[in-house]
Design a protein around this motif. Structure first.
Motif, PDB file in Angstrom:
ATOM      1  N   ALA A 129       0.845  -1.201   0.000  1.00 22.23           N
ATOM      2  CA  ALA A 129       0.000   0.000   0.000  1.00 22.23           C
ATOM      3  C   ALA A 129       0.877   1.246   0.000  1.00 22.23           C
ATOM      4  CB  ALA A 129      -0.912   0.000   1.221  1.00 22.23           C
ATOM      5  N   PRO A 130       0.492   2.284  -0.726  1.00 16.73           N
ATOM      6  CA  PRO A 130       1.248   3.539  -0.673  1.00 16.73           C
ATOM      7  C   PRO A 130       1.108   4.199   0.686  1.00 16.73           C
ATOM      8  CG  PRO A 130      -0.774   3.809  -1.942  1.00 16.73           C
ATOM      9  CD  PRO A 130      -0.665   2.352  -1.642  1.00 16.73           C
ATOM     10  N   GLU A 131       1.944   5.189   0.939  1.00 17.50           N
ATOM     11  CA  GLU A 131       1.905   5.891   2.219  1.00 17.50           C
ATOM     12  C   GLU A 131       0.784   6.934   2.224  1.00 17.50           C
ATOM     13  OE1 GLU A 131       5.695   7.567   3.010  1.00 17.50           O
ATOM     14  OE2 GLU A 131       6.713   5.632   3.214  1.00 17.50           O
ATOM     15  N   HIS A 132       0.405   7.330   3.439  1.00 18.92           N
ATOM     16  CA  HIS A 132      -0.551   8.427   3.654  1.00 18.92           C
ATOM     17  C   HIS A 132      -1.910   8.140   3.012  1.00 18.92           C
ATOM     18  CE1 HIS A 132       3.000  10.457   5.018  1.00 18.92           C
ATOM     19  NE2 HIS A 132       3.535  10.472   3.805  1.00 18.92           N
ATOM     20  N   ASN A 133      -2.493   7.004   3.372  1.00 20.21           N
ATOM     21  CA  ASN A 133      -3.824   6.650   2.908  1.00 20.21           C
ATOM     22  C   ASN A 133      -4.866   7.105   3.921  1.00 20.21           C
ATOM     23  OD1 ASN A 133      -3.109   5.246   0.466  1.00 20.21           O
ATOM     24  ND2 ASN A 133      -2.289   3.627   1.767  1.00 20.21           N
ATOM     25  N   TYR A 134      -6.085   7.245   3.444  1.00 19.89           N
ATOM     26  CA  TYR A 134      -7.201   7.554   4.346  1.00 19.89           C
ATOM     27  C   TYR A 134      -7.477   6.373   5.257  1.00 19.89           C
ATOM     28  CZ  TYR A 134     -12.016   8.456   5.795  1.00 19.89           C
ATOM     29  OH  TYR A 134     -13.168   8.623   6.517  1.00 19.89           O
ATOM     30  N   ASP A 135      -7.400   5.162   4.690  1.00 20.28           N
ATOM     31  CA  ASP A 135      -7.578   3.948   5.479  1.00 20.28           C
ATOM     32  C   ASP A 135      -6.969   2.797   4.706  1.00 20.28           C
ATOM     33  OD1 ASP A 135      -8.326   2.422   7.626  1.00 20.28           O
ATOM     34  OD2 ASP A 135     -10.369   2.053   6.910  1.00 20.28           O
ATOM     35  N   GLU A 136      -6.480   1.806   5.430  1.00 20.72           N
ATOM     36  CA  GLU A 136      -5.875   0.650   4.787  1.00 20.72           C
ATOM     37  C   GLU A 136      -5.921  -0.539   5.731  1.00 20.72           C
ATOM     38  OE1 GLU A 136      -1.990   2.186   3.977  1.00 20.72           O
ATOM     39  OE2 GLU A 136      -1.203   1.604   5.938  1.00 20.72           O
ATOM     40  N   VAL A 137      -6.110  -1.736   5.162  1.00 20.71           N
ATOM     41  CA  VAL A 137      -6.096  -2.979   5.940  1.00 20.71           C
ATOM     42  C   VAL A 137      -5.414  -4.053   5.107  1.00 20.71           C
ATOM     43  CG1 VAL A 137      -8.169  -2.463   7.287  1.00 20.71           C
ATOM     44  CG2 VAL A 137      -8.378  -3.666   5.105  1.00 20.71           C
ATOM     45  N   ARG A 138      -4.951  -5.080   5.778  1.00 16.34           N
ATOM     46  CA  ARG A 138      -4.310  -6.215   5.119  1.00 16.34           C
ATOM     47  C   ARG A 138      -5.229  -7.433   5.246  1.00 16.34           C
ATOM     48  NH1 ARG A 138       0.783  -7.586   3.387  1.00 16.34           N
ATOM     49  NH2 ARG A 138       1.413  -9.770   3.601  1.00 16.34           N
ATOM     50  N   TYR A 139      -5.408  -8.135   4.131  1.00 15.99           N
ATOM     51  CA  TYR A 139      -6.305  -9.294   4.117  1.00 15.99           C
ATOM     52  C   TYR A 139      -5.741 -10.334   3.165  1.00 15.99           C
ATOM     53  CZ  TYR A 139     -10.580 -12.045   3.349  1.00 15.99           C
ATOM     54  OH  TYR A 139     -11.497 -13.067   3.244  1.00 15.99           O
ATOM     55  N   ARG A 140      -5.487 -11.515   3.700  1.00 12.24           N
ATOM     56  CA  ARG A 140      -4.980 -12.644   2.905  1.00 12.24           C
ATOM     57  C   ARG A 140      -3.739 -12.277   2.089  1.00 12.24           C
ATOM     58  NH1 ARG A 140     -10.148 -16.043   0.441  1.00 12.24           N
ATOM     59  NH2 ARG A 140     -11.086 -16.597   2.448  1.00 12.24           N
ATOM     60  N   GLY A 141      -2.824 -11.592   2.720  1.00 14.82           N
ATOM     61  CA  GLY A 141      -1.543 -11.290   2.092  1.00 14.82           C
ATOM     62  C   GLY A 141      -1.548 -10.111   1.141  1.00 14.82           C
ATOM     63  N   ARG A 142      -2.677  -9.403   1.008  1.00 14.43           N
ATOM     64  CA  ARG A 142      -2.752  -8.240   0.130  1.00 14.43           C
ATOM     65  C   ARG A 142      -3.240  -7.041   0.929  1.00 14.43           C
ATOM     66  NH1 ARG A 142      -2.342  -9.346  -5.349  1.00 14.43           N
ATOM     67  NH2 ARG A 142      -3.123  -7.248  -5.782  1.00 14.43           N
ATOM     68  N   TRP A 143      -2.886  -5.864   0.421  1.00 14.36           N
ATOM     69  CA  TRP A 143      -3.327  -4.618   1.041  1.00 14.36           C
ATOM     70  C   TRP A 143      -4.500  -4.036   0.257  1.00 14.36           C
ATOM     71  CZ3 TRP A 143      -2.010  -2.635   5.632  1.00 14.36           C
ATOM     72  CH2 TRP A 143      -0.841  -3.130   6.239  1.00 14.36           C
ATOM     73  N   TYR A 144      -5.441  -3.464   0.986  1.00 13.43           N
ATOM     74  CA  TYR A 144      -6.583  -2.769   0.409  1.00 13.43           C
ATOM     75  C   TYR A 144      -6.649  -1.395   1.064  1.00 13.43           C
ATOM     76  CZ  TYR A 144      -7.892  -7.416  -1.225  1.00 13.43           C
ATOM     77  OH  TYR A 144      -7.876  -8.652  -1.820  1.00 13.43           O
ATOM     78  N   TRP A 145      -6.876  -0.357   0.238  1.00 17.38           N
ATOM     79  CA  TRP A 145      -6.811   0.991   0.797  1.00 17.38           C
ATOM     80  C   TRP A 145      -7.725   1.961   0.059  1.00 17.38           C
ATOM     81  CZ3 TRP A 145      -3.055  -1.121  -2.293  1.00 17.38           C
ATOM     82  CH2 TRP A 145      -2.733  -0.437  -3.467  1.00 17.38           C
ATOM     83  N   ILE A 146      -8.032   3.070   0.751  1.00 15.78           N
ATOM     84  CA  ILE A 146      -8.758   4.208   0.193  1.00 15.78           C
ATOM     85  C   ILE A 146      -7.792   5.372   0.166  1.00 15.78           C
ATOM     86  CG2 ILE A 146     -10.717   5.779   0.475  1.00 15.78           C
ATOM     87  CD1 ILE A 146     -12.119   3.546   2.041  1.00 15.78           C
ATOM     88  N   SER A 147      -7.588   5.971  -0.989  1.00 16.23           N
ATOM     89  CA  SER A 147      -6.599   7.035  -1.138  1.00 16.23           C
ATOM     90  C   SER A 147      -7.021   8.285  -0.362  1.00 16.23           C
ATOM     91  CB  SER A 147      -6.408   7.390  -2.616  1.00 16.23           C
ATOM     92  OG  SER A 147      -5.933   6.272  -3.335  1.00 16.23           O
ATOM     93  N   ASP A 148      -6.043   8.950   0.201  1.00 18.23           N
ATOM     94  CA  ASP A 148      -6.321  10.159   0.972  1.00 18.23           C
ATOM     95  C   ASP A 148      -6.698  11.327   0.070  1.00 18.23           C
ATOM     96  OD1 ASP A 148      -6.458  11.479   3.519  1.00 18.23           O
ATOM     97  OD2 ASP A 148      -4.631  12.550   2.970  1.00 18.23           O
ATOM     98  N   ASP A 149      -6.332  11.286  -1.214  1.00 17.73           N
ATOM     99  CA  ASP A 149      -6.661  12.377  -2.123  1.00 17.73           C
ATOM    100  C   ASP A 149      -7.959  12.129  -2.895  1.00 17.73           C
ATOM    101  OD1 ASP A 149      -5.821  10.340  -3.729  1.00 17.73           O
ATOM    102  OD2 ASP A 149      -4.244  11.464  -4.754  1.00 17.73           O
ATOM    103  N   ASP A 150      -8.741  11.151  -2.476  1.00 10.33           N
ATOM    104  CA  ASP A 150     -10.028  10.832  -3.101  1.00 10.33           C
ATOM    105  C   ASP A 150     -11.143  11.306  -2.172  1.00 10.33           C
ATOM    106  OD1 ASP A 150     -12.242   9.803  -4.340  1.00 10.33           O
ATOM    107  OD2 ASP A 150     -11.499   7.750  -4.477  1.00 10.33           O
ATOM    108  N   PHE A 151     -11.515  12.579  -2.297  1.00 16.46           N
ATOM    109  CA  PHE A 151     -12.479  13.170  -1.359  1.00 16.46           C
ATOM    110  C   PHE A 151     -13.843  12.498  -1.456  1.00 16.46           C
ATOM    111  CE2 PHE A 151     -15.819  16.181  -0.225  1.00 16.46           C
ATOM    112  CZ  PHE A 151     -15.430  16.528   1.061  1.00 16.46           C
TER     113      PHE A 151
END
Length: 381
Positions: free
Chosen positions: A328-350
């Motif tokens: 996952a990139p840095e400075h995300n709005y939110d991020e979690v790890r599930y089954r060896g992969r990262w899932y995230w919501i970008s901080d610049d996506d209002f």
């Protein structure tokens, strides 16, 4: 720790100075008092908010992969502290010609051991908070606070007067959605922005019609009349807004001159002049976001999950854009790890952040049958 050492040629001086030196020796100790209240309150509030974000995002991902979501209520947080202090001192006196001195020391240690209490949602509580649809009367007033009504209805409405929103497990790549549903939401948003539409909440029973008597139950105790929500199309001299209002009336099968209409729950209105909204439960809302999110193509080919639902009509993107990747990139709005992969919501996506925040607000509104929110206990004395 404080260490004092100074010459003291006469033993009587020790007895004279001891009362004033003990407070000095203890002055370096750590104290717990009201000064910690503001610091701890903000820290625990921030931590609880972040934990709720992580839990919601993880549940969305779990639903996408057919894992059962888990809902926990934080019922209590106790910020426990333990303060240990010690002080010692003495006086050394030597024969004439050798200096005498007084010495002392103090120590203090502070240990923090917070306790968190969680309660899983089960049974009736789970049914009411997660499975039962949220009433339109609860949902619609959120638009009065400035939340976009189109986003609000895309998240919460499965259909409006028979015009269908996409379904998480609907037929085809579009989830069975109707283009006219999104055209209606687009028009409502335009009217909301220009102040040509609003929502009215009232406890007065709707006026009687030839088809149906006034609503309300005679068995209800006095003072407990239910609330009713109305869509109000306010008067305007702007021809463009008047045209949009006319199109909204047409899509909702309202009288061409109707100024307001009661909003009721259901797939279709029971009597003319009503707007029927078939609302979703929290589980259905999370499922909708889950099947619009980005997942690895190999997971779809291996049938670990179903294909992603595409936007319908004038829509070009999901309400909440969730990315996935091995890192996952840095400075995300939110991020979690599930089954060896990262899932995230970008901080610049209002837009995604706003929709995700609305989901958390709706989850709080859906919680109609549980204990009050987390109780935080912080020592202040």
């Amino acid at each position: 720790m404080i260490m004092l050492r100074f010459p003291c040629p006469r033993p009587g001086v020790f007895r004279a100075l001891l009362p004033s030196l003990l407070p000095l020796m203890l002055s370096g100790c750590i104290t717990i008092g009201p000064s910690r209240l503001s610091h701890d309150q903000l820290d625990y509030s921030r931590a609880l908010g972040e934990a709720e974000k992580h839990a919601m995002l993880l549940n969305i991902i779990r639903i996408r992969y057919a894992d059962p979501p888990t809902f926990l209520d934080t019922t209590q947080v106790i910020a426990g502290y333990q303060l240990n202090r010690s002080v010692n001192g003495g006086f050394n006196a030597f024969p004439s010609g050798v200096g005498s001195y007084l010495f002392g020391s103090s120590t203090a240690t502070l240990q923090e051991s917070p306790t968190f209490t969680y309660q899983p949602e089960t049974g009736q509580q789970y049914a009411e908070n997660v499975i039962r649809p949220i009433s339109p009367v609860v949902i619609m007033p959120l638009s009065l606070g400035g939340l976009p009504i189109d986003t609000l209805l895309r998240l919460t409405a499965q259909s409006i007067d028979g015009l269908s929103n996409v379904r998480a497990l609907g037929a085809g790549p579009t989830g069975g959605g109707s283009v006219r549903f999104y055209l209606l939401l687009h028009d409502l948003r335009q009217l909301q922005v220009q102040g040509a539409m609003t929502i009215r909440i009232s406890t007065d029973a709707p006026k009687a019609t030839a088809d149906q008597p006034p609503s309300g139950s005679a068995n209800k105790p006095s003072g407990t009349q239910p609330e009713h929500a109305y869509l109000v199309l306010t008067a305007t001299s702007d021809p463009a807004l008047t045209t949009i209002q006319a199109e909204v009336r047409r899509l909702l099968h309202l009288d061409p001159h109707a100024e307001e209409a009661e909003i009721v729950y259901g797939p279709y209105p029971k009597v003319p002049g009503q707007i029927a909204i078939l609302t979703r439960s929290m589980f259905a809302m999370l499922s909708q976001i889950a099947y619009e999110m980005e997942v690895p193509e190999e997971d779809v080919r291996a049938t670990r999950t179903l294909p992603t639902i595409s936007p319908v009509g004038i829509e070009t993107r999901p309400d909440v854009v969730i990315h996935s990747g091995k890192s996952a990139p840095e400075h995300n709005y939110d991020e979690v790890r599930y089954r060896g992969r990262w899932y995230w919501i970008s901080d610049d996506d209002f837009r995604s952040k706003l929709s995700f925040t609305m989901m958390q607000i709706l989850a709080a509104l859906a919680a109609t049958s549980h204990s009050p929110g987390a109780v935080i206990t912080i020592p202040a004395g």
